[in-house]
Design an enzyme around this catalytic site. Structure first.
Site, PDB file in Angstrom:
ATOM      1  N   LYS A  55       0.838  -1.206   0.000  1.00  0.00           N
ATOM      2  CA  LYS A  55       0.000   0.000   0.000  1.00  0.00           C
ATOM      3  C   LYS A  55       0.872   1.254   0.000  1.00  0.00           C
ATOM      4  O   LYS A  55       0.626   2.202  -0.748  1.00  0.00           O
ATOM      5  CB  LYS A  55      -0.943  -0.010   1.214  1.00  0.00           C
TER       6      LYS A  55
ATOM      7  N   GLN B 199      -4.419  -1.399   9.557  1.00  0.00           N
ATOM      8  CA  GLN B 199      -4.316  -2.746   8.992  1.00  0.00           C
ATOM      9  C   GLN B 199      -4.913  -3.779   9.954  1.00  0.00           C
ATOM     10  O   GLN B 199      -4.543  -3.820  11.125  1.00  0.00           O
ATOM     11  CB  GLN B 199      -2.842  -3.070   8.688  1.00  0.00           C
TER      12      GLN B 199
ATOM     13  N   ASP C 240     -11.184   3.144   3.969  1.00  0.00           N
ATOM     14  CA  ASP C 240     -11.566   1.730   3.882  1.00  0.00           C
ATOM     15  C   ASP C 240     -13.088   1.574   3.861  1.00  0.00           C
ATOM     16  O   ASP C 240     -13.598   0.504   3.528  1.00  0.00           O
ATOM     17  CB  ASP C 240     -11.019   0.966   5.102  1.00  0.00           C
TER      18      ASP C 240
END
Ligand code: NDP
Length: 286
Positions: free
Chosen positions: A53, A97, A120
């Site tokens: 990422k 994460q 997200d």
């Protein structure tokens, strides 16, 4: 019939090239898009995901900040870090994460992310907006699947869409996005009585169960579009999906491989959500 494989790497590359102009325009106006990725602990798979990422961000000309905290970090310290990022003007997107270590309440952390930086799309405010059909941030993996279908010229309207898996990250938002696009949607899960009965009806089959090669050629409809979200590591160390690629390829019309299918699209959508967040902020401040 031998299905055409959808090349997620090529599509991701094409979309990322299209981001360059948006990123440059934002940077020139003093709003270079910034993504913060928070990693707790040293789980090797999570480290790889975070590295990918961060690298993708940098390659797109965006700012990326990696915050690494020890596995035994106090929940209050992690919460304080998230709040600091919420207030950081340089940061437009925050990603924590998952999974987090068991002593940390994952929901409390995700809920603490400012909804306008929740790239997200996991914050309840963003989930609610998605349910109502006025989404702000759409979770990256199902959004990536939608983009793949669009690029492949697949219109879900009126089609039987079957999703295997009902997680908050993939299955549920996938169902909402397909309903919004006028598919007739069935969601299967571990308590579904006869999985093959459903998968064989699917014009569009999206599999996100985390079960290596669970969908075999005899479980799909001839000419189906098969999207494999699963990422599993076999005993040989190699990655495989939830779909048995070879047997399904012989029956389907379109199919995504693993690796090189949905995975690269997920990161691409993360970049897109972060750029969109920066554009929204730039629109508010300029
Ligand atoms: P979860 O474990 O959260 O959810 C799995 C879902 O699959 C659950 O709803 C579960 O049912 C269902 N399921 C499990 N076994 C079966 C079965 N035998 N038959 C029918 N349904 C079953 O996983 P995620 O949604 O987070 O991820 C799914 C897969 O996708 C994983 O392999 C993950 O690594 C991968 N993934 C890939 C991404 C990418 O970028 N390509 C991004 C995110 C995930 P129940 O609810 O009843 O337990």
């Amino acid at each position: 019939m031998t299905a055409t494989a959808i090349d997620g790497n090529a599509l991701a590359r094409k979309l990322r090239e299209g981001f360059a102009g948006r990123v440059a325009a934002l940077a020139a106006a003093g709003h270079r898009p910034g993504l913060a990725v928070v990693l707790v602990g040293e789980d090797p798979a999570s480290q790889v995901y975070v590295r990918n990422k961060v690298n993708a961000c940098e390659a797109a000309g965006m700012l990326s900040e990696r915050i690494t905290l020890p596995a035994d970090v106090a929940p209050a310290e992690l919460l304080a870090k998230v709040r600091a990022l919420n207030a950081d003007e340089r940061i437009h997107g925050i990603l924590v994460q998952l999974p987090l270590p068991p002593h940390i309440d994952e929901t409390a952390i995700l809920d603490a992310i400012a909804p306008d930086k929740d790239v997200d799309g996991f914050h309840p405010e963003n989930v609610g907006a998605l349910v109502q059909g006025r989404a702000r941030f759409i979770p990256c993996t199902p959004l990536g699947v939608i983009r793949m279908l669009e690029e492949a010229g697949v219109n879900p309207a009126g089609q039987e869409a079957v999703i295997v898996g009902r997680s908050n990250i993939v299955g549920k938002p996938m169902a909402l996005l397909l309903i919004e696009r006028n598919a007739t949607v069935t969601v299967c899960h571990s308590r579904t009585r006869d999985l093959a009965l459903h998968t064989r009806r699917a014009d569009i089959l999206v599999v996100a169960a985390g079960r290596p090669r669970m969908i075999t050629g005899d479980m799909i409809k001839p000419g189906a579009v098969v999207i494999d979200v699963g990422i599993n590591r076999g005993p040989d160390g190699k990655l495989c999906g939830d779909v048995d690629f070879e047997s399904c390829r012989a029956v389907a019309a379109l199919i995504t491989p693993v690796p090189g299918g949905v995975g690269p699209m997920t990161i691409t959508m993360l970049l897109e959500n972060t750029i969109a967040a920066a554009e929204r902020r730039a629109g508010r401040v300029s």
